[in-house]
Design a protein around this motif. Structure first.
Motif, PDB file in Angstrom:
ATOM      1  N   SER A  88      51.975  91.020 -36.569  1.00  8.59           N
ATOM      2  CA  SER A  88      52.894  91.783 -35.706  1.00  8.59           C
ATOM      3  C   SER A  88      54.230  91.071 -35.689  1.00  8.59           C
ATOM      4  N   LEU A 104      51.413  95.491 -29.245  1.00  9.91           N
ATOM      5  CA  LEU A 104      50.568  94.635 -28.413  1.00  9.91           C
ATOM      6  C   LEU A 104      51.136  94.432 -27.015  1.00  9.91           C
ATOM      7  N   THR A 157      45.918  93.659 -24.535  1.00 12.21           N
ATOM      8  CA  THR A 157      46.540  92.721 -25.474  1.00 12.21           C
ATOM      9  C   THR A 157      47.841  92.115 -24.975  1.00 12.21           C
ATOM     10  N   PHE A 202      49.290  88.296 -25.933  1.00 10.55           N
ATOM     11  CA  PHE A 202      50.376  88.303 -26.910  1.00 10.55           C
ATOM     12  C   PHE A 202      51.591  87.553 -26.360  1.00 10.55           C
ATOM     13  N   THR A 230      47.753  88.190 -35.878  1.00  7.96           N
ATOM     14  CA  THR A 230      46.809  88.694 -34.871  1.00  7.96           C
ATOM     15  C   THR A 230      45.548  89.146 -35.582  1.00  7.96           C
TER      16      THR A 230
END
Length: 703
Positions: free
Chosen positions: A94, A115, A121, A125, A168
């Motif tokens: 990401s 995210l 998430t 994150f 991720t």
């Protein structure tokens, strides 16, 4: 005896009570230690695992950042899944804003999630953006794999520390549960992994899948502390209330530093009580059995005490009979070296050697006949009295010569104290006499063997010298026979080829004269020129072959080196042409004549130029030059072949040494070449390096 019995019952009852208290304390300590050790083992395993994941995902993420094409990134992600099969369930990347730009199974950017926008998430994150290393996300159900997963996020940074992407990925949650089950197999332990930053549950083992939604990720997780039971390093054990089940538990807690998580291993406190009762049940049964046994033993001992006394007396009589039956000397002494017991063999030996009559209570050392042995025996007795058990050989004077004994001294203990010494001695005089005779025979035999060995070595040396001479003579005969056969064959071939060549040449001349008479010669001249050129070349080959095959060992022939080299090149022209090898010659203007054997010199240059051609693998060059230096001529032959190392250069003129494949060379060419050059009073030098070619320098004396 009755009083002893009652004291025994009271003592056993007291011991049973003390055992219960000890078992309770020991069970608590064992459980604390086991919980602590289990927590440390699991913490060490996952700390190492998370560190390895961090390194792997950081490396893979850096590779992802370097790939611009989305499809290529996706292919790389799928290959990573294959490499880490059964471990990674998903793999992706990401950007710093949370937008997933590549994820296993998807490629279109618009369909990939952000995210930052998902409750599942977002927190992990944003935590990954702040952390320098690996961050564990909160577990959630992942539809793509139809299973619960544990997200792992690793920030990818530039050298200046700026985040350019976040790796991720996801680990199979059920796989981690199976791992934990192996750590605590056979126990009722529950394992709890808590995210300290969010105070939420990451892993809870064991747990049914239908309970995941209500427990995993739950906030405000707290163990109600009741009592601290033990502390060892980073781990500590407490008695507490479980936050989910509300059970009284004993739990060990330890911090996993690199991911800021706490690992808690717990067991219900009731299990400790059951364990104590189970342990004490064995003690109670033993207590009852011992009490019953004590009663039975009391009756048994009372009934058999007199019988035991009788048995003891019988055994003493049997022991006395046994020690009297052996021919070895046996004696028992107290701490003051007074004789307590002895056998008949000891008594006879003492009478024979020292004219001493043994009796109980006597000090043998005071009545020993040979006073020079007094110091030795005193030292041996003192050594045994100090607790040393040993065996020595004693030489003692006898009426017919020296006697040899193998004596064993053993300390006699009463508790921890040495109260006496046992003495055992075996008469080995006859064995020693046989050994002495055997040593004398061995010495005599060894002398004879040495003399015979010297004779054999001398004979072997003579045989070796003769064998080496025979080998050398045999090789020379083989080479001479081969060269003679080759010379005869070559001369015959040259003679046979010359005849048809003459027919072709004279036939072409006659045909040309006939055609000239008919005025047709001009249009056929090219064909006549071709025939004449073919005859000329064949004649040159036959001429060169005749020089190479000249028979005889005469060393008084006039040899033109330039002609010899040209003849050799003529013979090898087809081989050089097949490999597209370019041959350049640079001869000295002034020709010099060598006195020697022309056929052998042809063999020298044929061997060297043929070796140069074989050393060139595909295409290359061979340069041949001559130079007159005073009364010598120096011939230099340089190729662009594979070359040789120093070891190969040192061995190249050894007979049968070759660098060629089996069946491609005999290893005699350069050996014969060196032998011929030496025969002509010349010298051969070689300069070579691997992959840089080889230069042969031949120097010969001129007339």
């Amino acid at each position: 005896m009755r009083r002893i019995f009652f004291l025994l019952i009271i003592s056993m009852t007291t011991l049973a009570g003390a055992a219960f208290l000890y078992i309770l304390d020991d069970a608590k300590k064992d459980r604390v230690n086991d919980l602590t050790n289990t927590a440390k083992v699991i913490e060490s395993y996952y700390e190492l695992s998370f560190h390895q994941w961090e390194l792997s995902l950081l490396s893979l993420g850096n590779r992802f950042v370097e790939i611009d094409d989305p499809q290529e990134r996706l292919d790389y992600a799928n290959r990573a899944i294959e490499v880490y099969e059964n471990e990674l369930l998903a793999f992706g990347l990401s950007n710093p804003q949370g937008q997933v730009i590549t994820f296993t199974g998807r490629l279109v950017n618009d369909s990939l999630p952000n995210l930052r926008r998902s409750k599942k998430t977002r927190r992990s994150f944003e935590s990954a953006l702040k952390n320098k290393g690996l961050t564990l996300g909160e577990c959630y159900y992942f539809d793509n794999v139809s299973d619960w997963i544990l997200p792992i996020r690793v920030p990818i940074r530039e050298e200046n520390g700026e985040i350019v992407a976040v790796n991720t990925s996801a680990i199979d949650y059920s796989r981690m549960m199976d791992e934990l089950g192996q750590f605590v197999a056979g126990t009722d332990y529950q394992i709890h992994l808590i995210n300290n930053e969010f105070n939420t549950t990451q892993i809870l083992y064991p747990m049914d899948k239908e309970k995941y939604d209500g427990i995993l990720g739950a906030d405000d997780l707290t163990y109600t502390k009741l009592d601290t039971l033990g502390v060892e390093g980073d781990a500590f054990v407490i008695s507490a209330i479980h936050p989910f089940s509300q059970d009284d538990v004993i739990c060990a807690s330890i911090l996993i530093d690199n991911v800021d998580h706490s690992l808690i291993v717990s067991i219900q406190k009731s299990a400790l009580i059951y364990e104590v009762l189970n342990r004490f049940k064995f003690v109670f049964i033993v207590y009852l059995l011992l009490a019953i046994a004590s009663v039975l033993l009391y009756k048994y001992l009372k009934r058999n005490l007199e019988r035991s006394i009788i048995t003891l007396r019988t055994e003493r009589a049997n022991l006395k009979s046994i020690i009297e039956s052996t021919s070895d000397l046996i004696g028992l002494f107290d701490r003051n070296r007074k004789l307590v017991e002895f056998n008949r063999a000891f008594r006879i030996s003492a009478k024979l050697t020292d004219d001493m009559t043994l009796r109980k209570g006597m000090d043998i050392l005071e009545e020993i006949k040979y006073k020079e042995k007094l110091e030795q025996f005193t030292e041996l007795f003192d050594r045994a009295l100090n607790g040393d058990k040993f065996q020595v050989e004693i030489v003692y004077p006898g009426p017919k010569g020296e006697l040899f004994f193998k004596a064993t001294y053993n300390p006699v203990y009463s508790g921890d104290q040495v109260v006496g010494v046992t003495f055992f001695a075996e008469d080995i005089t006859e064995i020693r006499n046989y050994q002495k005779q055997l040593e004398e025979l061995n010495a005599e035999l060894e002398n004879k063997v040495q003399e015979r060995t010297k004779e054999l070595k001398a004979k072997n040396k003579e045989l070796k010298v003769g064998y080496e001479k025979l080998q050398s003579t045999q090789q020379q005969l083989i080479r001479a026979e081969k060269m003679a056969s080759l010379g005869i064959l070559s001369a015959g071939i040259g003679h046979e080829i010359n005849n048809p060549l003459n027919f072709i040449k004279h036939g072409a001349i006659a045909l040309r004269e006939r055609l000239e008479a008919d005025n047709h010669a001009d249009e056929l001249n090219p064909y006549f020129h071709a025939i004449e050129e073919g005859v000329r070349r064949a004649s040159q080959i036959v001429h060169g072959l005749s020089h190479f095959s000249r028979a005889g060992d005469a060393m008084d022939e006039s040899c033109d080196i330039h002609d010899i080299i040209q003849n050799t090149l003529t013979l090898l022209r087809s081989r050089l042409r097949d490999k597209e090898i370019e041959v350049k010659t640079k001869f000295n203007a002034e020709r010099k004549i060598i006195v020697g054997n022309e056929g052998k010199l042809h063999q020298v240059f044929t061997n060297i130029i043929a070796n140069a051609e074989q050393a060139i693998e595909e295409t290359g060059k061979i340069k041949i030059s001559t130079k007159n230096i005073e009364d010598t001529i120096r011939i230099k032959i340089k190729d662009t072949g594979v070359g040789m190392n120093k070891k190969e250069i040192d061995q190249m003129t050894d007979p049968f040494f070759t660098t060629k494949e089996p069946g491609e060379g005999t290893g005699l060419g350069l050996f014969i070449t060196q032998m011929i050059i030496d025969e002509h009073g010349g010298s051969l030098d070689v300069k070579s390096k691997k992959r840089e070619g080889t230069t042969f320098i031949i120097t010969l004396k001129c007339t």
